[in-house]
Design a protein around this motif. Structure first.
Motif, PDB file in Angstrom:
ATOM      1  N   ALA A   1      -8.814   2.844 -13.387  1.00  0.00           N
ATOM      2  CA  ALA A   1      -9.513   3.927 -13.525  1.00  0.00           C
ATOM      3  C   ALA A   1      -9.434   4.913 -11.978  1.00  0.00           C
ATOM      4  O   ALA A   1      -9.459   6.169 -12.367  1.00  0.00           O
ATOM      5  N   ARG A   2      -9.204   4.365 -11.039  1.00  0.00           N
ATOM      6  CA  ARG A   2      -9.236   5.199  -9.687  1.00  0.00           C
ATOM      7  C   ARG A   2      -7.982   5.887  -9.893  1.00  0.00           C
ATOM      8  O   ARG A   2      -7.803   6.902  -9.526  1.00  0.00           O
ATOM      9  N   ILE A   3      -6.918   5.140 -10.027  1.00  0.00           N
ATOM     10  CA  ILE A   3      -5.585   6.066 -10.103  1.00  0.00           C
ATOM     11  C   ILE A   3      -5.567   7.295 -11.164  1.00  0.00           C
ATOM     12  O   ILE A   3      -5.302   8.186 -10.977  1.00  0.00           O
ATOM     13  N   VAL A   4      -6.107   6.992 -12.345  1.00  0.00           N
ATOM     14  CA  VAL A   4      -6.376   7.923 -13.435  1.00  0.00           C
ATOM     15  C   VAL A   4      -7.031   8.970 -12.767  1.00  0.00           C
ATOM     16  O   VAL A   4      -6.690  10.447 -13.058  1.00  0.00           O
ATOM     17  N   GLN A   5      -8.247   8.853 -12.181  1.00  0.00           N
ATOM     18  CA  GLN A   5      -9.262   9.927 -11.746  1.00  0.00           C
ATOM     19  C   GLN A   5      -8.233  10.732 -10.457  1.00  0.00           C
ATOM     20  O   GLN A   5      -8.648  11.635 -10.527  1.00  0.00           O
TER      21      GLN A   5
ATOM     22  N   TYR B   1      -5.877  15.638  -8.885  1.00  0.00           N
ATOM     23  CA  TYR B   1      -4.946  16.408  -8.378  1.00  0.00           C
ATOM     24  C   TYR B   1      -4.400  17.324  -9.122  1.00  0.00           C
ATOM     25  O   TYR B   1      -4.216  18.703  -8.725  1.00  0.00           O
ATOM     26  N   LYS B   2      -4.205  17.256 -10.435  1.00  0.00           N
ATOM     27  CA  LYS B   2      -3.529  18.050 -11.383  1.00  0.00           C
ATOM     28  C   LYS B   2      -4.429  19.241 -11.420  1.00  0.00           C
ATOM     29  O   LYS B   2      -4.033  20.498 -11.609  1.00  0.00           O
ATOM     30  N   GLN B   3      -5.981  18.879 -11.595  1.00  0.00           N
ATOM     31  CA  GLN B   3      -6.827  20.041 -11.913  1.00  0.00           C
ATOM     32  C   GLN B   3      -6.751  20.987 -10.591  1.00  0.00           C
ATOM     33  O   GLN B   3      -6.878  22.331 -10.846  1.00  0.00           O
ATOM     34  N   GLU B   4      -6.757  20.536  -9.240  1.00  0.00           N
ATOM     35  CA  GLU B   4      -6.738  21.474  -8.201  1.00  0.00           C
ATOM     36  C   GLU B   4      -5.461  22.084  -8.203  1.00  0.00           C
ATOM     37  O   GLU B   4      -5.673  23.340  -7.463  1.00  0.00           O
TER      38      GLU B   4
ATOM     39  N   ALA C   1       0.832  -1.353   0.065  1.00  0.00           N
ATOM     40  CA  ALA C   1       0.076   0.155   0.002  1.00  0.00           C
ATOM     41  C   ALA C   1       0.815   1.422  -0.054  1.00  0.00           C
ATOM     42  O   ALA C   1       0.547   2.080  -0.845  1.00  0.00           O
ATOM     43  N   ASN C   2       1.894   1.307   0.830  1.00  0.00           N
ATOM     44  CA  ASN C   2       2.918   2.409   0.838  1.00  0.00           C
ATOM     45  C   ASN C   2       3.603   2.677  -0.591  1.00  0.00           C
ATOM     46  O   ASN C   2       3.720   3.869  -0.974  1.00  0.00           O
ATOM     47  N   LEU C   3       3.908   1.389  -1.115  1.00  0.00           N
ATOM     48  CA  LEU C   3       4.640   1.716  -2.324  1.00  0.00           C
ATOM     49  C   LEU C   3       3.770   2.267  -3.539  1.00  0.00           C
ATOM     50  O   LEU C   3       4.124   2.982  -4.294  1.00  0.00           O
ATOM     51  N   ILE C   4       2.527   1.921  -3.613  1.00  0.00           N
ATOM     52  CA  ILE C   4       1.594   2.312  -4.749  1.00  0.00           C
ATOM     53  C   ILE C   4       1.359   3.910  -4.422  1.00  0.00           C
ATOM     54  O   ILE C   4       1.190   4.422  -5.394  1.00  0.00           O
ATOM     55  N   ALA C   5       1.107   4.330  -3.146  1.00  0.00           N
ATOM     56  CA  ALA C   5       0.745   5.486  -2.770  1.00  0.00           C
ATOM     57  C   ALA C   5       1.882   6.263  -3.103  1.00  0.00           C
ATOM     58  O   ALA C   5       1.713   7.416  -3.788  1.00  0.00           O
ATOM     59  N   GLU C   6       3.237   5.938  -2.943  1.00  0.00           N
ATOM     60  CA  GLU C   6       4.373   6.846  -3.368  1.00  0.00           C
ATOM     61  C   GLU C   6       4.435   6.897  -5.092  1.00  0.00           C
ATOM     62  O   GLU C   6       4.907   7.956  -5.476  1.00  0.00           O
ATOM     63  N   LYS C   7       4.281   5.808  -5.534  1.00  0.00           N
ATOM     64  CA  LYS C   7       4.199   5.715  -7.050  1.00  0.00           C
ATOM     65  C   LYS C   7       3.085   6.662  -7.668  1.00  0.00           C
ATOM     66  O   LYS C   7       3.406   7.350  -8.557  1.00  0.00           O
ATOM     67  N   VAL C   8       1.975   6.631  -7.053  1.00  0.00           N
ATOM     68  CA  VAL C   8       0.686   7.512  -7.364  1.00  0.00           C
ATOM     69  C   VAL C   8       1.178   8.797  -7.208  1.00  0.00           C
ATOM     70  O   VAL C   8       0.871   9.794  -8.187  1.00  0.00           O
ATOM     71  N   GLN C   9       1.755   9.543  -6.333  1.00  0.00           N
ATOM     72  CA  GLN C   9       2.338  10.550  -5.941  1.00  0.00           C
ATOM     73  C   GLN C   9       3.426  11.249  -6.941  1.00  0.00           C
ATOM     74  O   GLN C   9       3.541  12.296  -7.564  1.00  0.00           O
ATOM     75  N   ARG C  10       4.264  10.020  -7.864  1.00  0.00           N
ATOM     76  CA  ARG C  10       5.188  10.473  -8.568  1.00  0.00           C
ATOM     77  C   ARG C  10       4.337  10.901  -9.791  1.00  0.00           C
ATOM     78  O   ARG C  10       4.832  11.741 -10.444  1.00  0.00           O
ATOM     79  N   LEU C  11       3.440   9.910 -10.105  1.00  0.00           N
ATOM     80  CA  LEU C  11       2.411  10.361 -11.502  1.00  0.00           C
ATOM     81  C   LEU C  11       1.712  11.748 -11.218  1.00  0.00           C
ATOM     82  O   LEU C  11       1.743  12.470 -12.352  1.00  0.00           O
ATOM     83  N   GLU C  12       1.481  12.024 -10.032  1.00  0.00           N
ATOM     84  CA  GLU C  12       1.016  13.519  -9.945  1.00  0.00           C
ATOM     85  C   GLU C  12       1.883  14.359 -10.142  1.00  0.00           C
ATOM     86  O   GLU C  12       1.520  15.626 -10.651  1.00  0.00           O
ATOM     87  N   SER C  13       3.133  14.273  -9.756  1.00  0.00           N
ATOM     88  CA  SER C  13       4.068  15.211  -9.764  1.00  0.00           C
ATOM     89  C   SER C  13       4.773  15.327 -11.262  1.00  0.00           C
ATOM     90  O   SER C  13       5.367  16.119 -11.518  1.00  0.00           O
ATOM     91  N   ASP C  14       4.418  14.414 -12.171  1.00  0.00           N
ATOM     92  CA  ASP C  14       4.954  14.502 -13.427  1.00  0.00           C
ATOM     93  C   ASP C  14       3.953  15.410 -14.445  1.00  0.00           C
ATOM     94  O   ASP C  14       2.861  15.222 -14.741  1.00  0.00           O
ATOM     95  N   VAL C  15       4.849  16.419 -14.847  1.00  0.00           N
ATOM     96  CA  VAL C  15       4.125  17.433 -15.793  1.00  0.00           C
ATOM     97  C   VAL C  15       3.693  16.881 -17.018  1.00  0.00           C
ATOM     98  O   VAL C  15       2.324  17.202 -17.343  1.00  0.00           O
TER      99      VAL C  15
ATOM    100  N   PRO D   1      -3.081  10.017 -19.294  1.00  0.00           N
ATOM    101  CA  PRO D   1      -3.784   8.864 -19.007  1.00  0.00           C
ATOM    102  C   PRO D   1      -3.567   7.596 -19.733  1.00  0.00           C
ATOM    103  O   PRO D   1      -3.555   6.379 -19.316  1.00  0.00           O
ATOM    104  N   ASP D   2      -3.432   7.997 -21.136  1.00  0.00           N
ATOM    105  CA  ASP D   2      -3.412   6.812 -22.152  1.00  0.00           C
ATOM    106  C   ASP D   2      -1.820   5.975 -21.778  1.00  0.00           C
ATOM    107  O   ASP D   2      -1.826   5.016 -22.204  1.00  0.00           O
ATOM    108  N   SER D   3      -0.942   6.818 -21.209  1.00  0.00           N
ATOM    109  CA  SER D   3       0.346   6.000 -20.795  1.00  0.00           C
ATOM    110  C   SER D   3       0.161   5.138 -19.811  1.00  0.00           C
ATOM    111  O   SER D   3       1.334   4.305 -19.532  1.00  0.00           O
ATOM    112  N   LEU D   4      -0.975   5.011 -19.108  1.00  0.00           N
ATOM    113  CA  LEU D   4      -1.125   4.006 -17.752  1.00  0.00           C
ATOM    114  C   LEU D   4      -1.773   2.725 -18.432  1.00  0.00           C
ATOM    115  O   LEU D   4      -3.033   2.837 -18.763  1.00  0.00           O
ATOM    116  N   ARG D   5      -1.049   1.723 -18.745  1.00  0.00           N
ATOM    117  CA  ARG D   5      -1.603   0.608 -19.414  1.00  0.00           C
ATOM    118  C   ARG D   5      -1.372  -0.749 -18.392  1.00  0.00           C
ATOM    119  O   ARG D   5      -0.719  -0.657 -17.457  1.00  0.00           O
TER     120      ARG D   5
END
Length: 624
Positions: free
Chosen positions: A202-206, A211-214, A139-153, A157-161
């Motif tokens: 779908a949840r990770i993409v959303q 986050y990026k919109q906010e 759970a901690n590793l997945i959360a860290e990786k999602v945070q990296r996706l949020e910081s990726d300029v 979403p299509d790149s997440l396969r």
């Protein structure tokens, strides 16, 4: 041979399943099972996965060999053996899948999942171990990786396969594996592995998109503008509040003479008009600050809720107000049945008290007569009955009071009971003595009594003390317990009917006839105002001493409270009567000392030709 090899594999699989079922915690186990780590609970699932992989490898081999035989059309016996072994392995695989689902269902009762929380919102939970990683680590590793996706300029979403493999479906962003979904993950949520992978993607993409919109530049500018608008509105709101309360204060000052006339309690002026105005101005000022702080408290959550990073602060501030209010309203709603019960019980006891009070007044006023019960007992008896009724009322409504079953409430009640018991030991003795004195009817208000060495009129009596006013207007307070331990003389109780006997003693020499002394004393008593002619006064000769006789004058009166005045009048009349008769009121054994001197009778009572006798000395010359 291959058939028997498959049969042995099935037997070994059933042995593992039975072992798993034996090690599965029973539903009746509680704390000891709940405290076990989830990794130990999923050990059996990993064993089942190992058997599944072995069966899968063997199934692939059998299918390939079977296809090769069918293509050649030869060796029917070998083909039937392969088909039989294939069916056996498929049956074993379905049995393994069923046992794994049953074990996961048993784990759901006590095992907990670990949330994947990149920021504030939980995306999903991880329940099973994968490879060397525990559920919490996953759970901690997945959360860290999602945070990296949020910081990726340059995130798209299509790149997440999703990339399926033999054992898992990997959710990848470029060359980075964000998450791997296993069969155990899918079994835990009662779904297929493919459906679960699509749902997680779908949840990770959303979450990344939100986050990026906010945190976009445009959204930040909009949030700053809204914050400035809130601050401007807050400024004008505070200004309006100050102006409104200032207008109220000026209105109160202008109407000082009309609205404020002071407050009086009897003859005491509690509030002058000026004090009343000052109190009103102070109250208005306090209300002004309360309204300002309320506006601040309401504006802060609005201000914090504008920015995503401070939304939790806004929820917390609102919770400080809304949570207590909700609890209070809910507690009040739940308490309504008990409150209605208390109101009904209090109403019933109120009318009972009214009935007892009516009986008390009837007895006190003499309208209702009870043999052996005196009217002056009505008030104290009513007080005792009222205390008992209130005590019984408290016992009845105590279980319905809020917090009556609380240990703190019980502790405080016991503590107050100890304080009352040990701190009022003396008071309780006075109360008991006061009750005894009341029903003994030793005295009543207005009686002239003598308690110990204190003489005066009863001006107050209660359960604790009795107050006496002496003839010198001295108010003396005597505890009831002290009265019980001493004697009490009541001069008033028999005076209205039998009459109080006043008595005084004079000593007259033997040279005066006793009949003359009796007449003089009785005449002096009858001349005193307040002395009864009937029964007639009488004289007692109490002693015959060496040089004089003691005469005790006794006279009746109904005015017990005027004893001092009556005694004074009797003594004055005795002096007048004895002086007029020429009888000295003096100890005769002083006669030899004053022989030849002036008599003690006042000159107004002596004859005009009276001369003082000479001092005589007899026999001195002959003896000399």
């Amino acid at each position: 041979m291959r058939f028997w090899r498959g049969l042995l594999l099935i037997v070994s699989l059933l042995g593992v399943v039975e072992k798993v079922a034996a090690q599965t915690p029973a539903p009746t186990q509680r704390d000891s099972v709940r405290t076990q780590a989830l990794t130990s609970d999923t050990r059996q699932l990993r064993q089942l996965d190992s058997l599944r992989r072995q069966n899968t490898d063997r199934l692939v081999q059998l299918q390939q060999e079977l296809l090769s035989l069918k293509g050649q059309g030869q060796d029917r016996i070998r083909e039937r053996e392969l088909v039989q072994e294939l069916r056996t392995l498929q049956w074993a695989d379905s049995l393994r899948h069923l046992r794994a689902r049953q074990h996961i269902d048993s784990l759901k009762r006590h095992a907990r999942g670990y949330p994947v929380v990149p920021h504030d919102d939980t995306l999903f939970y991880v329940y099973t171990k994968l490879g060397p990683f525990s559920p919490q680590e996953r759970a901690n590793l997945i959360a860290e990786k999602v945070q990296r996706l949020e910081s990726d300029v340059f995130f798209r979403p299509d790149s997440l396969r999703l990339y399926p493999s033999e054992q898992t479906i990997d959710l990848m962003y470029g060359a980075v594996v964000i998450q791997s979904i296993s069969d155990n993950d899918a079994l835990w949520l009662d779904t297929s592995r493919d459906s679960l992978a699509v749902r997680y993607r779908a949840r990770i993409v959303q979450a990344v998109s939100v986050y990026k919109q906010e945190h976009s530049f445009y959204n930040i500018l909009k949030e700053i503008g809204l914050a400035l608008l809130v601050l401007v509105m807050f400024f004008f709101a505070v200004r309006f509040v100050n102006q409104f309360f200032r207008w109220v204060q000026l209105k109160l000052i202008d109407r000082e003479e009309t609205w404020f006339r002071g407050i009086k309690l009897g003859n005491y002026e509690l509030f002058t008009p000026r004090r009343e105005l000052d109190a009103a101005l102070l109250l208005v000022n306090v209300l002004r600050w309360v309204v300002i702080f309320l506006v601040i408290y309401l504006v802060l959550p609005v201000l914090f809720s504008i920015f995503p990073g401070t939304q939790d602060v806004a929820d917390t501030l609102l919770g400080y107000v809304l949570t207590p209010l909700r609890k209070m309203l809910l507690a009040l709603w739940n308490y309504l049945p008990n409150l209605i019960t208390i109101v009904v019980v209090v109403t019933v006891f109120r009318y009972i008290l009214k009935g007892v009070y009516f009986l008390k007044e009837e007895i006190r006023q003499g309208h209702l007569t009870i043999n052996g019960f005196y009217p002056d007992w009505a008030n104290p008896t009513y007080q005792i009955v009222r205390v008992l009724i209130f005590a019984f009322l408290l016992v009845v409504i105590f279980p319905y009071l809020p917090g009556s079953d609380s240990p703190i409430f019980k502790g405080v009640s016991v503590f107050l009971g100890f304080l009352f018991t040990f701190g009022s030991a003396g008071s309780l003795s006075n109360i008991v003595a006061g009750l005894v004195l009341t029903y003994m009817r030793a005295y009543k208000l207005g009686d002239r009594v003598k308690i110990g060495d204190v003489t005066g009129d009863i001006i107050e009596k209660n359960l604790l003390v009795t107050r006496i006013r002496t003839i010198k207007n001295e108010e003396i307070t005597i505890p009831n317990s002290s009265i019980m331990s001493s004697y009490t003389t009541n001069y008033t109780s028999a005076a209205p009917t039998l009459g109080l006997v006043l008595h005084t003693t004079v000593t007259i020499g033997y040279d005066v006839p006793w009949q003359q002394v009796h007449n003089l004393l009785i005449t002096a008593a009858l001349q005193a105002e307040g002395i009864l002619p009937e029964p007639k006064p009488f004289v007692l000769q109490t002693s015959l001493d060496d040089y004089y006789v003691s005469y005790q004058l006794n006279a009746y009166t109904r005015e017990a409270s005027k004893q001092a005045v009556l005694y004074s009048r009797i003594h004055q009349n005795i002096q007048d009567q004895f002086n007029a008769a020429g009888v000295e009121i003096m100890s005769p054994h002083y006669r030899a000392v004053r022989d030849g001197h002036q008599t003690t009778i006042p000159p107004d009572y002596l004859p005009k030709d009276y001369e003082a006798p000479k001092f005589r000395v007899e026999g001195m010359g002959e003896k000399g």
